[in-house]
Design a protein around this motif. Structure first.
Motif, PDB file in Angstrom:
ATOM      1  N   GLU A  88       0.844  -1.192   0.000  1.00  0.00           N
ATOM      2  CA  GLU A  88       0.000   0.000   0.000  1.00  0.00           C
ATOM      3  C   GLU A  88       0.877   1.238   0.000  1.00  0.00           C
ATOM      4  O   GLU A  88       2.103   1.139   0.014  1.00  0.00           O
ATOM      5  CB  GLU A  88      -0.948  -0.005   1.206  1.00  0.00           C
ATOM      6  CG  GLU A  88      -2.355  -0.509   0.876  1.00  0.00           C
ATOM      7  CD  GLU A  88      -3.130   0.438  -0.038  1.00  0.00           C
ATOM      8  OE1 GLU A  88      -2.606   1.526  -0.401  1.00  0.00           O
ATOM      9  OE2 GLU A  88      -4.263   0.105  -0.411  1.00  0.00           O
ATOM     10  N   ILE A  89       0.250   2.409  -0.001  1.00  0.00           N
ATOM     11  CA  ILE A  89       1.031   3.645  -0.127  1.00  0.00           C
ATOM     12  C   ILE A  89       1.855   3.955   1.119  1.00  0.00           C
ATOM     13  O   ILE A  89       2.864   4.650   1.034  1.00  0.00           O
ATOM     14  CB  ILE A  89       0.128   4.844  -0.474  1.00  0.00           C
ATOM     15  CG1 ILE A  89      -0.952   5.046   0.598  1.00  0.00           C
ATOM     16  CG2 ILE A  89      -0.534   4.635  -1.835  1.00  0.00           C
ATOM     17  CD1 ILE A  89      -1.773   6.304   0.391  1.00  0.00           C
ATOM     18  N   HIS A 163      -2.166   5.009  -7.280  1.00  0.00           N
ATOM     19  CA  HIS A 163      -1.811   5.514  -5.958  1.00  0.00           C
ATOM     20  C   HIS A 163      -0.383   5.132  -5.571  1.00  0.00           C
ATOM     21  O   HIS A 163       0.262   5.828  -4.783  1.00  0.00           O
ATOM     22  CB  HIS A 163      -2.816   5.007  -4.925  1.00  0.00           C
ATOM     23  CG  HIS A 163      -4.230   5.398  -5.246  1.00  0.00           C
ATOM     24  ND1 HIS A 163      -4.668   6.702  -5.194  1.00  0.00           N
ATOM     25  CD2 HIS A 163      -5.281   4.661  -5.663  1.00  0.00           C
ATOM     26  CE1 HIS A 163      -5.940   6.752  -5.559  1.00  0.00           C
ATOM     27  NE2 HIS A 163      -6.336   5.524  -5.847  1.00  0.00           N
ATOM     28  N   SER A 216      -7.959   5.684  -0.681  1.00  0.00           N
ATOM     29  CA  SER A 216      -7.401   5.849  -2.018  1.00  0.00           C
ATOM     30  C   SER A 216      -8.408   5.624  -3.135  1.00  0.00           C
ATOM     31  O   SER A 216      -8.055   5.705  -4.311  1.00  0.00           O
ATOM     32  CB  SER A 216      -6.203   4.908  -2.209  1.00  0.00           C
ATOM     33  OG  SER A 216      -6.593   3.564  -1.991  1.00  0.00           O
ATOM     34  N   SER A 252      -9.235   8.588  -9.874  1.00  0.00           N
ATOM     35  CA  SER A 252      -7.793   8.347  -9.906  1.00  0.00           C
ATOM     36  C   SER A 252      -7.277   8.002 -11.292  1.00  0.00           C
ATOM     37  O   SER A 252      -6.082   8.122 -11.567  1.00  0.00           O
ATOM     38  CB  SER A 252      -7.430   7.214  -8.939  1.00  0.00           C
ATOM     39  OG  SER A 252      -8.076   6.003  -9.307  1.00  0.00           O
ATOM     40  N   THR A 264     -16.546   9.816  -1.945  1.00  0.00           N
ATOM     41  CA  THR A 264     -15.189   9.826  -1.394  1.00  0.00           C
ATOM     42  C   THR A 264     -15.203   9.906   0.130  1.00  0.00           C
ATOM     43  O   THR A 264     -16.044  10.587   0.725  1.00  0.00           O
ATOM     44  CB  THR A 264     -14.372  11.013  -1.940  1.00  0.00           C
ATOM     45  OG1 THR A 264     -14.871  12.232  -1.392  1.00  0.00           O
ATOM     46  CG2 THR A 264     -14.426  11.066  -3.466  1.00  0.00           C
TER      47      THR A 264
END
Length: 387
Positions: A88-89, A163, A216, A252, A264
């Motif tokens: 993940e980010i 992302h 995300s 995105s 969101t």
């Protein structure tokens, strides 16, 4: 009735038995016979084969309440596992998951910046090398990787993970070369659908839609006739990019007016004046805030969510729609509002009998789903473990 050679029939029977134990848990021989349609002697022979392969074991049942000789209980061996990986980010999560769906070990490696694909490959290989002593003696089916993006499942190339800023990054084959294990890579939301089907809201159902909302964006997955719908290259199920409005706001992927653009978590966080919150804190804060501002945002987002769900219901005719992340919180805020929004756009026959419900598996969902991907070849052909 299975057709083919004697060996084909045996392999199909083994798969039916192991699949029942995988999804249903420990069961007596007599129960397995009822559920799989095999006779007593066939079940005994199949159980013997699965024991010999190291996949199951038998134990005597509790004699209380039984008349006569009770049937032995068959359980999955605790030493049959898969490795789950989720980049993940903000962190890389690696888990060791049993064939029974239990999480044996969880390692979370946080990083200060979004890593490149080669960096994640290196970290993963290093972590797994450090786990080697723990893995010795186990039957490890392989490595399943859940990536937040589009993945070409044939070779594990991450085509687009916006992302992470990964584009056309080889991942499956390099990780297999680094670890010496079979690697399977797929979209994270699709694997969430797989986990919910096997162990969550979709248990005992052959047709499921899973839709997850996170920081995300929004991702989805579809189970049809008991199998994960992948499409030609593995890109099926991108429900977050379904167009729901004429708004110029983009998602995105740069597409305007989609579910991900219109619904969101960030907008809700701003309205709730939250900087950071885990899923439980977020839902509690949302449900407690009935101000006009928050209610208006929820109503608008539920309308767009209902439009997207109705389109998915019309397309895939599911039995269950499972909502994860902040989407489950939206439903909890105003269940009737979501029901109305869905029914306004869904075909009445397609909507009959559909249950829209929160996902059940919580924080471990992606670990279970990624491991489930690695278990698939074993579940389809249990005898392959001997090869």
């Amino acid at each position: 009735m299975p057709k083919g050679t004697t060996e084909d029939v045996r392999r199909q029977n083994l798969a039916a038995l192991l699949g029942r134990l995988y999804r249903g848990g420990p069961a007596s021989r007599s129960s397995l016979g009822r559920h799989t349609g095999r006779n007593r002697s066939t079940i005994a022979s199949l159980v013997f084969d699965l024991v010999d392969l190291g996949l199951v074991f038998e134990r005597d049942p509790d004699p209380a309440g039984h008349v006569g000789r009770p049937s032995p209980v068959v359980s999955l061996c605790p030493g049959v596992c898969a490795i789950a990986v989720n980049p993940e980010i903000d962190a890389l999560t690696i888990g060791l998951v049993g064939l029974d769906g239990g999480l044996r070990r969880l390692i979370r490696h946080e990083y200060a910046r979004i890593p490149t694909a080669p960096e994640v490959l290196g970290i993963t290989a290093t972590v797994l090398a450090g786990m080697q002593a723990e893995l010795d003696g186990l039957i490890v089916a392989g490595i399943g990787v859940a990536v937040p993006g589009q993945v070409r499942t044939d070779d594990g190339v991450v085509r687009n993970a916006p992302h992470l800023d990964w584009h056309d990054e080889p991942f499956g084959e390099p990780l297999a070369a680094l670890t010496g294990r079979r690697v399977f890579v797929a979209n994270d939301a699709a694997l969430g659908a797989l986990a919910e089907h096997d162990f969550g809201a979709g248990r005992e159902h052959a047709h499921l839609i899973y839709l997850n909302g996170g920081a995300s964006g929004i991702g989805g997955g579809v189970i049809t006739a008991g199998r994960l719908l992948g499409g030609m290259s593995g890109y099926a199920g991108e429900l977050g990019h379904v167009r729901v409005s004429s708004s110029p706001v983009v998602d995105s992927a740069g597409i305007a007016g989609t579910l991900e653009a219109e619904v969101t978590r960030a907008e809700l966080m701003d309205a709730l004046r939250l900087d950071r919150a885990d899923s439980g804190q977020f839902e509690a804060a949302l449900l407690a805030d009935r101000t006009e501002q928050v209610a208006a945002i929820v109503e608008r987002q539920l309308g767009h969510l209902g439009t997207a769900l109705a389109a998915a219901i019309n397309l895939f005719n599911p039995e269950v729609v499972a909502l994860g992340g902040f989407l489950a919180a939206l439903q909890a805020y105003h269940p009737a509002g979501l029901e109305h929004a869905v029914s306004a756009s869904a075909l009445a026959p397609s909507l009959e009998g559909v249950r829209i419900t929160p996902a059940e598996l919580g924080a471990n969902l992606l670990m279970i789903g990624a491991a489930g991907l690695a278990f698939r070849p074993l579940l389809e052909d249990p005898a392959s473990v001997a090869g």
